[in-house]
Design an enzyme around this catalytic site. Sequence first.
Site, PDB file in Angstrom:
ATOM      1  N   HIS A  43      38.367  41.479  56.540  1.00 33.34           N
ATOM      2  CA  HIS A  43      37.083  42.165  56.708  1.00 33.34           C
ATOM      3  C   HIS A  43      37.266  43.547  57.327  1.00 33.34           C
ATOM      4  O   HIS A  43      36.498  44.469  57.024  1.00 33.34           O
ATOM      5  CB  HIS A  43      36.149  41.322  57.575  1.00 33.34           C
ATOM      6  CG  HIS A  43      35.581  40.147  56.847  1.00 33.34           C
ATOM      7  ND1 HIS A  43      34.946  39.106  57.484  1.00 33.34           N
ATOM      8  CD2 HIS A  43      35.559  39.844  55.512  1.00 33.34           C
ATOM      9  CE1 HIS A  43      34.550  38.215  56.586  1.00 33.34           C
ATOM     10  NE2 HIS A  43      34.923  38.635  55.391  1.00 33.34           N
ATOM     11  N   HIS A  78      37.336  40.042  44.040  1.00 34.51           N
ATOM     12  CA  HIS A  78      38.201  40.908  44.849  1.00 34.51           C
ATOM     13  C   HIS A  78      39.320  41.522  44.014  1.00 34.51           C
ATOM     14  O   HIS A  78      39.614  42.717  44.140  1.00 34.51           O
ATOM     15  CB  HIS A  78      38.809  40.108  46.011  1.00 34.51           C
ATOM     16  CG  HIS A  78      37.833  39.686  47.047  1.00 34.51           C
ATOM     17  ND1 HIS A  78      37.365  40.544  48.021  1.00 34.51           N
ATOM     18  CD2 HIS A  78      37.228  38.501  47.280  1.00 34.51           C
ATOM     19  CE1 HIS A  78      36.515  39.896  48.806  1.00 34.51           C
ATOM     20  NE2 HIS A  78      36.412  38.658  48.372  1.00 34.51           N
TER      21      HIS A  78
END
Length: 387
Positions: free
Chosen positions: A235, A366
């Site tokens: 993150h 992703h």
Amino acid sequence: MTDLDRLLDFAERSRLPEGGFGYLGDDGRLLPGRPVETWIVARMTHVFGLATLLGRPGADDLTRHGVLALTEGPLRDAEHGGWRSSTDDDTKAAYVHAFAMLAGSTAATAGVDGGAALLDEAVAVWQARFWDDDAGLAVEEWDRSWTTCADYRGINANMHGVEASLAAADALAGTERSARLRTQALRTTERAYAWARERDWRLPEHFSAEWEPLTEYNRDRPADPFRPFGVTVGHQFEWARLALHLRATAADPPEWLLADAIALFDAAAARGWAADGHDGFPYTLDWEDRPVVPARMHWVLCEAVAAATVLAAVTGEQRFRDLAERWRDHGEAAFLDPTTGNWRHELTPTGDVGTGTWIGQPDAYHLVQMLLLYRRRVRGSVAAALR
């Protein structure tokens, strides 16, 4: 090397005949018995929307398939509004709604029928139900009828809210809504970076209803896929990249966006890489930078490569290009599944397939974005870069 067309071939197997997209196992087959999950449907709609922008044959039909699932299927709550988390979970979660907004944004940008309507509805729900203007952040989740808001607040949903807000702003360019969404994305990013700066670039993930950090949250469940304990390395890379996408949308961006993105990136890279003596990034670290969950997640490495790629494009610095290439090479060697063309989602520190947090290979989001950011100009969203 990972081939985008082959990866998308694999992703297409997630199409459900009854609507939406399902969860794929390691063999590329739909896992039986699982509910239809809105975050997967929305992410895959976004992925196929990006493929539509690339001109991939059949991608527009797949995008439309996802749009229909989100606008006319059982995931959409026709009675109360918004989207259920899944076909067996009526919770109204910010994380899910951020991805619904992202799916609508990309479908609208790609000109797919129904995309603009999905975007309009998702933005309206986000503004009315999740955005807290006093805090400059989004609340986490509600019950089905929007009567009870959970006390928990999370930075993960807010991070994806920034991503989706920037994508929506690109799709709605030139409108008042576009300007508002970019302002909100900046406010949320400012809050997140302030918390990271206060802790020497260690970003808290979990908060109380008053936005006080809960640094011990889920210590007993550290491998949670969405709310793990401690510092989530991936993150921090995502936030570094998003600050640069935000910076790209501003005529006169604040200087801290670039400086702090570099600082957050450098901290994640220095503290995360091989923190336990093995190549790769552990899923999480504690507040003293010790690995908590040592498993290697494909998405963490994808976000590290993507952040380094974007930093290289923005700064021109060779060190970021070198890191992107080094980490990409590691991913190709360790994560690439030659049978599916996807990356294995979880590995042990020594490179075996792991299942402590994830099973199967449900997610192309992703990896597709990592591949598409390579050698492209930085825009507010990936879709805008392709357009």
